[in-house]
Design a protein around this motif. Structure first.
Motif, mmCIF file in Angstrom:
data_model
loop_
_atom_site.group_PDB
_atom_site.id
_atom_site.type_symbol
_atom_site.label_atom_id
_atom_site.label_comp_id
_atom_site.label_asym_id
_atom_site.label_seq_id
_atom_site.Cartn_x
_atom_site.Cartn_y
_atom_site.Cartn_z
ATOM 1 N N VAL A 1 -4.009 8.212 4.808
ATOM 2 C CA VAL A 1 -2.740 8.797 4.356
ATOM 3 C C VAL A 1 -2.880 9.092 2.871
ATOM 4 C CG1 VAL A 1 -0.241 8.516 4.235
ATOM 5 C CG2 VAL A 1 -1.526 7.329 6.026
ATOM 6 N N TRP A 2 -2.518 10.325 2.478
ATOM 7 C CA TRP A 2 -2.654 10.693 1.069
ATOM 8 C C TRP A 2 -1.604 11.737 0.697
ATOM 9 C CZ3 TRP A 2 -5.449 12.569 5.055
ATOM 10 C CH2 TRP A 2 -5.685 13.946 5.121
ATOM 11 N N ASP A 3 -1.419 11.890 -0.605
ATOM 12 C CA ASP A 3 -0.432 12.834 -1.140
ATOM 13 C C ASP A 3 -1.116 14.174 -1.385
ATOM 14 O OD1 ASP A 3 1.508 14.244 -2.460
ATOM 15 O OD2 ASP A 3 1.856 12.757 -4.026
ATOM 16 N N ASN A 4 -0.602 15.204 -0.746
ATOM 17 C CA ASN A 4 -1.216 16.515 -0.904
ATOM 18 C C ASN A 4 -0.836 17.191 -2.224
ATOM 19 O OD1 ASN A 4 -2.939 18.410 0.696
ATOM 20 N ND2 ASN A 4 -1.263 19.811 0.164
ATOM 21 N N GLY A 5 0.046 16.563 -3.007
ATOM 22 C CA GLY A 5 0.486 17.197 -4.247
ATOM 23 C C GLY A 5 -0.308 16.781 -5.470
ATOM 24 N N THR A 6 -1.387 16.017 -5.292
ATOM 25 C CA THR A 6 -2.166 15.575 -6.446
ATOM 26 C C THR A 6 -3.373 16.488 -6.658
ATOM 27 O OG1 THR A 6 -3.704 14.147 -5.235
ATOM 28 C CG2 THR A 6 -1.561 13.211 -5.813
ATOM 29 N N PRO A 7 -3.917 16.525 -7.884
ATOM 30 C CA PRO A 7 -5.115 17.338 -8.139
ATOM 31 C C PRO A 7 -6.311 16.931 -7.277
ATOM 32 C CG PRO A 7 -4.068 16.726 -10.212
ATOM 33 C CD PRO A 7 -3.370 15.954 -9.136
ATOM 34 N N LEU A 8 -6.324 15.691 -6.805
ATOM 35 C CA LEU A 8 -7.429 15.217 -5.966
ATOM 36 C C LEU A 8 -7.313 15.664 -4.511
ATOM 37 C CD1 LEU A 8 -8.164 11.463 -6.874
ATOM 38 C CD2 LEU A 8 -9.805 13.347 -6.826
ATOM 39 N N ALA A 9 -6.212 16.311 -4.151
ATOM 40 C CA ALA A 9 -5.911 16.544 -2.739
ATOM 41 C C ALA A 9 -7.020 17.294 -1.998
ATOM 42 C CB ALA A 9 -4.584 17.294 -2.595
ATOM 43 N N ALA A 10 -7.600 18.328 -2.609
ATOM 44 C CA ALA A 10 -8.651 19.089 -1.924
ATOM 45 C C ALA A 10 -9.869 18.215 -1.653
ATOM 46 C CB ALA A 10 -9.046 20.313 -2.753
ATOM 47 N N ASP A 11 -10.257 17.380 -2.634
ATOM 48 C CA ASP A 11 -11.374 16.467 -2.415
ATOM 49 C C ASP A 11 -11.031 15.431 -1.351
ATOM 50 O OD1 ASP A 11 -13.298 17.489 -4.303
ATOM 51 O OD2 ASP A 11 -12.004 16.743 -5.882
ATOM 52 N N VAL B 1 -5.014 2.705 6.866
ATOM 53 C CA VAL B 1 -4.087 1.742 7.469
ATOM 54 C C VAL B 1 -4.022 1.966 8.978
ATOM 55 C CG1 VAL B 1 -2.627 1.521 5.414
ATOM 56 C CG2 VAL B 1 -2.159 3.345 7.064
ATOM 57 N N PRO B 2 -3.547 0.963 9.737
ATOM 58 C CA PRO B 2 -3.290 1.204 11.158
ATOM 59 C C PRO B 2 -2.223 2.287 11.316
ATOM 60 C CG PRO B 2 -3.268 -1.144 10.675
ATOM 61 C CD PRO B 2 -3.281 -0.443 9.360
ATOM 62 N N ALA B 3 -2.382 3.129 12.319
ATOM 63 C CA ALA B 3 -1.443 4.238 12.531
ATOM 64 C C ALA B 3 -0.229 3.735 13.313
ATOM 65 C CB ALA B 3 -2.132 5.369 13.286
ATOM 66 N N VAL B 4 0.604 2.926 12.643
ATOM 67 C CA VAL B 4 1.738 2.312 13.326
ATOM 68 C C VAL B 4 3.084 2.768 12.778
ATOM 69 C CG1 VAL B 4 0.451 0.246 14.008
ATOM 70 C CG2 VAL B 4 1.653 0.274 11.800
ATOM 71 N N GLN B 5 3.094 3.435 11.636
ATOM 72 C CA GLN B 5 4.368 3.868 11.047
ATOM 73 C C GLN B 5 4.149 5.167 10.286
ATOM 74 O OE1 GLN B 5 6.337 0.896 8.662
ATOM 75 N NE2 GLN B 5 7.828 2.337 7.854
ATOM 76 N N ALA B 6 4.892 6.185 10.664
ATOM 77 C CA ALA B 6 4.692 7.508 10.060
ATOM 78 C C ALA B 6 5.176 7.537 8.616
ATOM 79 C CB ALA B 6 5.437 8.558 10.874
ATOM 80 N N MET B 7 4.444 8.285 7.781
ATOM 81 C CA MET B 7 4.875 8.619 6.419
ATOM 82 C C MET B 7 4.903 10.148 6.359
ATOM 83 S SD MET B 7 2.806 5.868 4.043
ATOM 84 C CE MET B 7 3.687 6.334 2.543
ATOM 85 N N LEU C 1 0.831 -1.205 0.000
ATOM 86 C CA LEU C 1 0.000 0.000 0.000
ATOM 87 C C LEU C 1 0.865 1.255 0.000
ATOM 88 C CD1 LEU C 1 -2.838 -0.954 2.525
ATOM 89 C CD2 LEU C 1 -2.962 -0.919 0.023
ATOM 90 N N ARG C 2 1.882 1.272 0.832
ATOM 91 C CA ARG C 2 2.756 2.457 0.895
ATOM 92 C C ARG C 2 3.503 2.655 -0.412
ATOM 93 N NH1 ARG C 2 3.885 0.492 6.505
ATOM 94 N NH2 ARG C 2 2.750 1.871 7.904
ATOM 95 N N ASP C 3 4.004 1.547 -0.985
ATOM 96 C CA ASP C 3 4.731 1.645 -2.259
ATOM 97 C C ASP C 3 3.814 2.172 -3.363
ATOM 98 O OD1 ASP C 3 7.004 0.736 -1.050
ATOM 99 O OD2 ASP C 3 6.878 -1.310 -1.843
ATOM 100 N N ASP C 4 2.577 1.667 -3.416
ATOM 101 C CA ASP C 4 1.646 2.103 -4.459
ATOM 102 C C ASP C 4 1.240 3.561 -4.267
ATOM 103 O OD1 ASP C 4 1.787 -0.362 -5.583
ATOM 104 O OD2 ASP C 4 -0.147 -1.084 -4.826
ATOM 105 N N LEU C 5 1.126 3.994 -3.008
ATOM 106 C CA LEU C 5 0.801 5.403 -2.753
ATOM 107 C C LEU C 5 1.950 6.297 -3.219
ATOM 108 C CD1 LEU C 5 -1.264 7.381 -1.474
ATOM 109 C CD2 LEU C 5 -0.020 7.114 0.685
ATOM 110 N N ARG C 6 3.176 5.905 -2.908
ATOM 111 C CA ARG C 6 4.348 6.687 -3.335
ATOM 112 C C ARG C 6 4.453 6.720 -4.859
ATOM 113 N NH1 ARG C 6 6.878 3.611 1.006
ATOM 114 N NH2 ARG C 6 7.236 4.969 2.809
ATOM 115 N N ALA C 7 4.074 5.615 -5.514
ATOM 116 C CA ALA C 7 4.185 5.531 -6.976
ATOM 117 C C ALA C 7 3.024 6.212 -7.691
ATOM 118 C CB ALA C 7 4.261 4.063 -7.397
ATOM 119 N N GLY C 8 2.041 6.714 -6.937
ATOM 120 C CA GLY C 8 0.891 7.361 -7.558
ATOM 121 C C GLY C 8 -0.138 6.388 -8.088
ATOM 122 N N GLU C 9 -0.036 5.106 -7.723
ATOM 123 C CA GLU C 9 -0.998 4.114 -8.190
ATOM 124 C C GLU C 9 -2.225 4.042 -7.280
ATOM 125 O OE1 GLU C 9 1.095 0.459 -8.689
ATOM 126 O OE2 GLU C 9 2.592 1.348 -10.029
#
Length: 296
Positions: free
Chosen positions: A268-278, A146-152, A132-140
């Protein structure tokens, strides 16, 4: 004021480690340390102190770091809204979920997506934390639950739900009364490969309270097997309440000083994507649902 220094400070606060924060940002530890040192000089206060137990905020840092969080959240919201206005977005939200995320939370997510100003469809993917973390970083993926066990720390994060943790220990007392954490440390615990975050949660829970974690020498493949083995008497287990098999009995609420021990789940989400505000609104709605549920 250097915004990157503010972000470095937030990352160290989240990870409690200069080296982990540097890895998250893809910079060297000296570069991150120098950025925080410049920020501290600008502010005129020291934010962190290092000890054999790790990195902790100073008294001044404990007051200022939440304000840094608020300032960066506000700045990120401005950037997210600008992206939304400048770049049209797809009609779907690609959401990854950990195996520990329950069906009730997924159902609330579908509700939240439909209630956006521009309604969205959810495309779900369940996978372990690493994927999940790898796919989020890759933009997929656009967002993960997720459980809040490891900071990103380079991503936006918000706790959206909590639930009580229970102990399964048929070798112990048959009572269903709560068990204090220090008493629960007497058992030997079955662990699972840390694909869902449960082992990290269990290990950190005991470590943060200076308790030794005794472990069963074998390993269960997933939390469902963990539940079954614990009820067979192979060893004890800690599980979120929703992941137990209630009809079998043998579960006891875990408490510390009388207060329930809980596991938190976060978006957890990327604030740099066009979807970020939604996504900001989507997550805020999920958190609101959780608050309303706790108030019932």
């Amino acid at each position: 004021m250097n915004i990157e220094g503010l972000r470095y400070a937030r990352a160290v606060s989240a990870t409690k480690s200069f080296s982990a924060a540097a890895r998250a940002y893809g910079v060297t530890q000296p570069a991150l340390s120098n950025g925080i040192a410049r920020l501290e000089r600008e502010l005129g206060v020291t934010l962190f102190e290092r000890s054999p137990r790790g990195v902790t905020p100073t008294p001044d840092g404990a007051r200022i770091l939440p304000m840094i969080d608020q300032a960066l959240d506000a700045l990120d919201s401005v950037v997210a809204e600008a992206h939304r206005l400048a770049h049209p977005t797809a009609d779907t939200i690609r959401m990854g979920v950990s195996p520990l995320i329950g069906a009730d939370l997924v159902a609330r997510a579908f509700d939240a997506a439909r209630n956006l100003a521009r309604p969205r469809d959810l495309v779900l993917r369940e996978a372990d934390l690493t994927h999940l973390r790898d796919d989020l970083r890759a933009g997929e993926l656009d967002i993960v639950l997720v459980p809040a066990v490891q900071a990103m720390p380079t991503f936006r994060r918000r706790v959206i739900s909590r639930e009580p943790v229970v102990v399964i220990d048929p070798a112990g007392s048959r009572t269903e009364s709560p068990v204090e954490l220090h008493a629960a440390a007497d058992a030997a615990y079955i662990l699972v490969p840390d694909s869902c975050g449960l082992t990290t949660f269990t290990t950190e829970l005991f470590r943060s309270h200076d308790l030794a974690l005794r472990t069963y020498p074998g390993e269960a493949s997933n939390y469902r097997v963990l539940d079954e083995w614990a009820r067979m008497g192979v060893g004890a287990a800690l599980l979120p309440q929703s992941k137990t098999t209630p009809e079998h009995g043998g579960s006891r609420p875990l408490v510390r000083a009388g207060a329930p021990v809980e596991i938190a789940y976060e978006a957890v989400w990327d604030n740099g994507t066009p979807l970020a505000a939604d996504l900001e609104h989507f997550v805020a709605t999920l958190a609101q649902y959780a608050d309303e549920g706790m108030g019932d």
